[in-house]
Design an enzyme around this catalytic site. Sequence first.
Site, mmCIF file in Angstrom:
data_model
loop_
_atom_site.group_PDB
_atom_site.id
_atom_site.type_symbol
_atom_site.label_atom_id
_atom_site.label_comp_id
_atom_site.label_asym_id
_atom_site.label_seq_id
_atom_site.Cartn_x
_atom_site.Cartn_y
_atom_site.Cartn_z
ATOM 1 N N CYS A 53 23.839 19.913 46.943
ATOM 2 C CA CYS A 53 23.491 19.258 45.675
ATOM 3 C C CYS A 53 24.759 18.955 44.899
ATOM 4 O O CYS A 53 24.814 18.023 44.107
ATOM 5 C CB CYS A 53 22.570 20.148 44.865
ATOM 6 S SG CYS A 53 23.270 21.770 44.577
ATOM 7 N N GLU A 100 15.813 23.486 39.682
ATOM 8 C CA GLU A 100 17.183 23.066 39.989
ATOM 9 C C GLU A 100 17.111 21.910 40.971
ATOM 10 O O GLU A 100 16.662 22.080 42.103
ATOM 11 C CB GLU A 100 17.962 24.246 40.572
ATOM 12 C CG GLU A 100 18.306 25.278 39.519
ATOM 13 C CD GLU A 100 18.961 24.662 38.299
ATOM 14 O OE1 GLU A 100 19.989 23.983 38.452
ATOM 15 O OE2 GLU A 100 18.446 24.822 37.188
HETATM 16 P P1 NAD Z 1 12.650 18.995 48.760
HETATM 17 O O1 NAD Z 1 12.411 18.721 47.320
HETATM 18 O O2 NAD Z 1 12.199 18.013 49.742
HETATM 19 O O3 NAD Z 1 11.942 20.381 49.171
HETATM 20 C C1 NAD Z 1 12.212 21.594 48.487
HETATM 21 C C2 NAD Z 1 11.061 22.551 48.699
HETATM 22 O O4 NAD Z 1 9.886 22.033 48.071
HETATM 23 C C3 NAD Z 1 10.690 22.767 50.150
HETATM 24 O O5 NAD Z 1 10.353 24.120 50.337
HETATM 25 C C4 NAD Z 1 9.471 21.881 50.331
HETATM 26 O O6 NAD Z 1 8.628 22.277 51.374
HETATM 27 C C5 NAD Z 1 8.796 22.036 48.983
HETATM 28 N N1 NAD Z 1 7.915 20.949 48.582
HETATM 29 C C6 NAD Z 1 7.947 19.646 48.998
HETATM 30 N N2 NAD Z 1 7.005 18.929 48.347
HETATM 31 C C7 NAD Z 1 6.380 19.783 47.494
HETATM 32 C C8 NAD Z 1 5.348 19.632 46.534
HETATM 33 N N3 NAD Z 1 4.771 18.464 46.321
HETATM 34 N N4 NAD Z 1 4.955 20.723 45.822
HETATM 35 C C9 NAD Z 1 5.560 21.916 46.007
HETATM 36 N N5 NAD Z 1 6.544 22.119 46.915
HETATM 37 C C10 NAD Z 1 6.951 21.071 47.646
HETATM 38 O O7 NAD Z 1 14.214 19.300 48.899
HETATM 39 P P2 NAD Z 1 15.054 19.654 50.210
HETATM 40 O O8 NAD Z 1 15.162 18.454 51.070
HETATM 41 O O9 NAD Z 1 14.552 20.919 50.829
HETATM 42 O O10 NAD Z 1 16.466 19.979 49.570
HETATM 43 C C11 NAD Z 1 17.389 19.006 49.206
HETATM 44 C C12 NAD Z 1 17.332 18.728 47.719
HETATM 45 O O11 NAD Z 1 17.549 19.935 46.992
HETATM 46 C C13 NAD Z 1 18.427 17.774 47.262
HETATM 47 O O12 NAD Z 1 17.891 16.895 46.314
HETATM 48 C C14 NAD Z 1 19.452 18.700 46.625
HETATM 49 O O13 NAD Z 1 20.280 18.080 45.676
HETATM 50 C C15 NAD Z 1 18.557 19.726 46.007
HETATM 51 N N6 NAD Z 1 19.263 20.980 45.762
HETATM 52 C C16 NAD Z 1 19.547 21.317 44.467
HETATM 53 C C17 NAD Z 1 20.266 22.479 44.206
HETATM 54 C C18 NAD Z 1 20.589 22.882 42.796
HETATM 55 O O14 NAD Z 1 20.979 24.024 42.569
HETATM 56 N N7 NAD Z 1 20.470 21.998 41.828
HETATM 57 C C19 NAD Z 1 20.671 23.291 45.251
HETATM 58 C C20 NAD Z 1 20.341 22.919 46.563
HETATM 59 C C21 NAD Z 1 19.639 21.758 46.809
#
Ligand code: NAD
Length: 531
Positions: A326, A292
């Site tokens: 999001c 997501e």
């Molecule tokens: P992010 O992608 O930076 O991080 C998400 C998670 O992934 C964190 O736990 C992070 O530590 C981990 N992560 C980072 N790099 C990684 C890698 N290379 N491999 C595996 N794990 C890794 O996102 P964020 O800043 O925590 O959240 C914001 C983002 O999430 C925005 O883009 C937002 O739109 C999205 N979001 C989407 C939904 C949805 O339902 N579609 C809901 C909430 C947030």
Amino acid sequence: MTSTTINNLPPFSNEPFTDFATVENKRAMLEALDHVRAELGQTYDLIIAGCRLETPETFHSVNPANPSEVIGIHYAARAKEANEAVDAAQLAFDRWKKTSVAERVTLLLRAADLIRQRHFNFCAWLTLEVGKNWAEADADVGETIDFLEFYAREALRLDAATTPIQYPGERNLFRYIPLGVGAVIPPWNFPLAIMAGMTAAAIVVGNTVVLKPSPDAPTIAARFLTLMEEAGLPDGVINLLQGGPEVGRTLVENPQVRFIAFTGSKKVGLEIHERAARTQPGQHFIKRTILELGGKDTILVDADCDLDAAVEGVTAAAFGFNGQKCSACSRVIVDSSIYDAFCDRLKVRVESLTNGAPAENFQTGPVINEVAKKRVLTYIEVGRSEGRLLTGGSNVETDDDGYYVAPTVFVDVAPTARIAQEEIFGPVLAVIRSENFDEALAIANNTEYGLTGAIYSSSREKLNRARDEFHVGNLYFNRKCTGAMVGAHPFGGFNMSGTDSKAGGPDYLTLFTQAKSIAEKCGSIPDTPAK
Ligand code: NAD
């Protein structure tokens, strides 16, 4: 909770929102903030197979409104702990997959009850660790309870599944069985609801998981896990690792990890998708990814709409939790016949928002961290050359050095401008003019995303067209594009917004299972087969 009460579960209903205008609720929230403040700065261990574990390095999570306030200190997991956690989850899987659905459902319902009892307390942790004001924190906690209650009922429904047809001369069975060990990787912005929702969905159908929360919201996850243990979680069913991308990568690549439930940015989601697709030595299955991702969500304001309602909805969707959802509205497409009137009213409304510390319950607050603040300010600089600044446009200095950026609106933005196309994930809104409804719909669909969208219009015909042509996973009519409710608005997006897994919907749990079809020739052996 006994299996009898499980059999008599009342139908699901959403947790009510808390009215903070009442004296009792206001007092309860202030007391919870005091209580939580007294618990700040504690050190939290990793949890693998129920054992507490320390590592050589720690990191701090801080209050984004006051970065000198340390919320929690966490041991950082390395590849070693990540792989040990997967081993522990694999060991626990052999037992957990054989537990009854009643036992797993009972665990979720107990957890929901405990969170209900500590509702204000969890709100306070959300306020202090990620900067949610009271209403936003309340919605996050309510959604967490909803996910637990909803998935508990869905697990029972799935358990009762059967084949649509009984083939003559056979007894046909159809069962959803768990996948195995999963990696659950949530974002920081719904650090309780999304983290707990993905985890609960995975375990209620018999999987075991390694949970790696965001390093921006580790404390909330650690406290959730302690609560799950209190609710009766067996060792190894949820293993907790803290850390950043490296730990995440190790989990994704581990050959025992059968699925990855991820919510976060497009960039990281696509990396996980690619990494998970590469078969590792010793891997015996194709990994499943439930992704997501981000959004560039649009509200379409039609000529004949209720303008006040549109201004209100756009303001709430764009600046609620400072645009860090999001589903946040980051583009509004306005019909040229009402464009000037809309912009005038929007300016007044946005400038009326109060900005300050979430603990003091201001309407808008800080963004999550220094990196986010810089990113948002960079986009604001881009916006200056792509549109006309209507309001905001700067950071906000505070005594506590919080990461504040003023709610910012650019008007006269071209549909293909960067601030109209890229996810900013902060309090920046682009206003785009459209000449007619056809053009408005075309602009609404012109990004690579497809998460949420809304339209304000009094024309049934236009709403019908939007229903068919506005290509987003969650579409709303005459209301804002944020605030999805579990069960009523199954949530997930199209295109680069993810795999459209529809959290809180009727198909969600199946993503964490595989279906097994069993056919027995009638009369082949005398005894009645078990279900
Ligand atoms: P992010 O992608 O930076 O991080 C998400 C998670 O992934 C964190 O736990 C992070 O530590 C981990 N992560 C980072 N790099 C990684 C890698 N290379 N491999 C595996 N794990 C890794 O996102 P964020 O800043 O925590 O959240 C914001 C983002 O999430 C925005 O883009 C937002 O739109 C999205 N979001 C989407 C939904 C949805 O339902 N579609 C809901 C909430 C947030």
